[in-house]
Motif scaffolding. Structure first.
Motif, PDB file in Angstrom:
ATOM      1  N   CYS A 145       8.836   3.672  -8.368  1.00  0.00           N
ATOM      2  CA  CYS A 145       8.309   2.361  -8.015  1.00  0.00           C
ATOM      3  C   CYS A 145       9.316   1.276  -8.351  1.00  0.00           C
ATOM      4  O   CYS A 145       9.809   1.217  -9.464  1.00  0.00           O
ATOM      5  CB  CYS A 145       7.003   2.083  -8.752  1.00  0.00           C
ATOM      6  SG  CYS A 145       5.686   3.202  -8.296  1.00  0.00           S
ATOM      7  N   GLY A 146       9.603   0.424  -7.374  1.00  0.00           N
ATOM      8  CA  GLY A 146      10.449  -0.735  -7.617  1.00  0.00           C
ATOM      9  C   GLY A 146      11.900  -0.411  -7.916  1.00  0.00           C
ATOM     10  O   GLY A 146      12.580  -1.160  -8.595  1.00  0.00           O
TER      11      GLY A 146
ATOM     12  N   GLU B 157      13.086   0.638  -1.092  1.00  0.00           N
ATOM     13  CA  GLU B 157      12.374   0.148   0.081  1.00  0.00           C
ATOM     14  C   GLU B 157      13.364  -0.065   1.225  1.00  0.00           C
ATOM     15  O   GLU B 157      14.469  -0.543   0.999  1.00  0.00           O
ATOM     16  CB  GLU B 157      11.676  -1.169  -0.239  1.00  0.00           C
ATOM     17  CG  GLU B 157      10.610  -1.048  -1.294  1.00  0.00           C
ATOM     18  CD  GLU B 157      10.021  -2.388  -1.676  1.00  0.00           C
ATOM     19  OE1 GLU B 157      10.338  -3.397  -1.019  1.00  0.00           O
ATOM     20  OE2 GLU B 157       9.233  -2.422  -2.618  1.00  0.00           O
TER      21      GLU B 157
ATOM     22  N   LYS C 150       8.054 -13.755   4.059  1.00  0.00           N
ATOM     23  CA  LYS C 150       6.725 -13.394   3.562  1.00  0.00           C
ATOM     24  C   LYS C 150       6.635 -11.903   3.238  1.00  0.00           C
ATOM     25  O   LYS C 150       6.108 -11.510   2.195  1.00  0.00           O
ATOM     26  CB  LYS C 150       5.652 -13.776   4.582  1.00  0.00           C
ATOM     27  CG  LYS C 150       5.437 -15.269   4.687  1.00  0.00           C
ATOM     28  CD  LYS C 150       4.326 -15.573   5.681  1.00  0.00           C
ATOM     29  CE  LYS C 150       4.035 -17.050   5.733  1.00  0.00           C
ATOM     30  NZ  LYS C 150       2.815 -17.352   6.483  1.00  0.00           N
ATOM     31  N   LEU C 151       7.139 -11.073   4.127  1.00  0.00           N
ATOM     32  CA  LEU C 151       7.095  -9.627   3.888  1.00  0.00           C
ATOM     33  C   LEU C 151       7.920  -9.234   2.668  1.00  0.00           C
ATOM     34  O   LEU C 151       7.506  -8.386   1.873  1.00  0.00           O
ATOM     35  CB  LEU C 151       7.582  -8.873   5.130  1.00  0.00           C
ATOM     36  CG  LEU C 151       6.648  -8.910   6.335  1.00  0.00           C
ATOM     37  CD1 LEU C 151       7.332  -8.304   7.551  1.00  0.00           C
ATOM     38  CD2 LEU C 151       5.337  -8.191   6.036  1.00  0.00           C
ATOM     39  N   GLN C 152       9.087  -9.840   2.508  1.00  0.00           N
ATOM     40  CA  GLN C 152       9.931  -9.534   1.361  1.00  0.00           C
ATOM     41  C   GLN C 152       9.288  -9.974   0.053  1.00  0.00           C
ATOM     42  O   GLN C 152       9.554  -9.399  -0.997  1.00  0.00           O
ATOM     43  CB  GLN C 152      11.308 -10.161   1.538  1.00  0.00           C
ATOM     44  CG  GLN C 152      12.103  -9.472   2.628  1.00  0.00           C
ATOM     45  CD  GLN C 152      13.342 -10.227   3.069  1.00  0.00           C
ATOM     46  OE1 GLN C 152      13.471 -11.424   2.839  1.00  0.00           O
ATOM     47  NE2 GLN C 152      14.244  -9.528   3.738  1.00  0.00           N
TER      48      GLN C 152
ATOM     49  N   HIS D 175       6.148  -9.677  -0.398  1.00  0.00           N
ATOM     50  CA  HIS D 175       4.922  -8.869  -0.409  1.00  0.00           C
ATOM     51  C   HIS D 175       3.690  -9.719  -0.134  1.00  0.00           C
ATOM     52  O   HIS D 175       2.630  -9.530  -0.716  1.00  0.00           O
ATOM     53  CB  HIS D 175       4.778  -8.108  -1.726  1.00  0.00           C
ATOM     54  CG  HIS D 175       5.937  -7.216  -2.010  1.00  0.00           C
ATOM     55  ND1 HIS D 175       6.122  -6.017  -1.353  1.00  0.00           N
ATOM     56  CD2 HIS D 175       6.995  -7.356  -2.839  1.00  0.00           C
ATOM     57  CE1 HIS D 175       7.228  -5.456  -1.785  1.00  0.00           C
ATOM     58  NE2 HIS D 175       7.784  -6.244  -2.681  1.00  0.00           N
ATOM     59  N   LYS D 176       3.831 -10.674   0.803  1.00  0.00           N
ATOM     60  CA  LYS D 176       2.729 -11.518   1.227  1.00  0.00           C
ATOM     61  C   LYS D 176       2.336 -11.158   2.655  1.00  0.00           C
ATOM     62  O   LYS D 176       3.080 -10.483   3.357  1.00  0.00           O
ATOM     63  CB  LYS D 176       3.130 -13.002   1.168  1.00  0.00           C
ATOM     64  CG  LYS D 176       3.394 -13.488  -0.233  1.00  0.00           C
ATOM     65  CD  LYS D 176       3.746 -14.960  -0.229  1.00  0.00           C
ATOM     66  CE  LYS D 176       4.005 -15.437  -1.644  1.00  0.00           C
ATOM     67  NZ  LYS D 176       4.383 -16.856  -1.657  1.00  0.00           N
ATOM     68  N   SER D 177       1.182 -11.651   3.077  1.00  0.00           N
ATOM     69  CA  SER D 177       0.716 -11.418   4.436  1.00  0.00           C
ATOM     70  C   SER D 177       1.658 -12.112   5.427  1.00  0.00           C
ATOM     71  O   SER D 177       2.066 -13.253   5.209  1.00  0.00           O
ATOM     72  CB  SER D 177      -0.691 -11.986   4.613  1.00  0.00           C
ATOM     73  OG  SER D 177      -1.062 -11.986   5.969  1.00  0.00           O
TER      74      SER D 177
END
Length: 106
Positions: A22-23, A27, A83-85, A87-89
């Motif tokens: 994770c992290g 990605e 936004k995606l980077q 982790h938002k909608s």
């Protein structure tokens, strides 16, 4: 007692294996691309070779209106990428379109 120790060790091992992935920066890299659509433009967003978003019309407005020029499509593509980077909608509001001065009529 040995069985209990083995179970505890095994559970800890699985948890460590899960959380170590994770992290870690594994990605896929997000990439945006503006392309022609009919009499205007749209954009895509991909993660590696996987297509995530194919936006052929201006979001958040009624009707099927394409972006009038590449600059407008690129502005919204960049906004959605940010936004995606984070982790938002990836939702785009009318207020964001106005703030970025996106033309809705060509």
């Amino acid at each position: 007692m040995t069985k209990r120790f083995f179970k505890l060790y095994f559970i800890c091992f699985l948890a460590a294996a899960f959380f170590s992935g994770c992290g870690t920066g594994t990605e896929p890299h997000l990439q945006g691309n503006v392309y022609p659509v009919g009499a205007g433009f749209g954009y895509t967003i991909s993660a590696g070779k996987k297509l995530l978003i194919k936006q052929t019309v201006i979001p958040a407005i009624n009707g099927n209106h394409v972006f009038c020029d590449t600059a407008d499509a690129q502005k919204i593509c960049d906004l959605v990428l940010q936004k995606l980077q984070a982790h938002k909608s990836p939702y785009v509001s009318k207020e964001e379109l106005t703030a970025l001065k996106i033309k809705t009529k060509c």
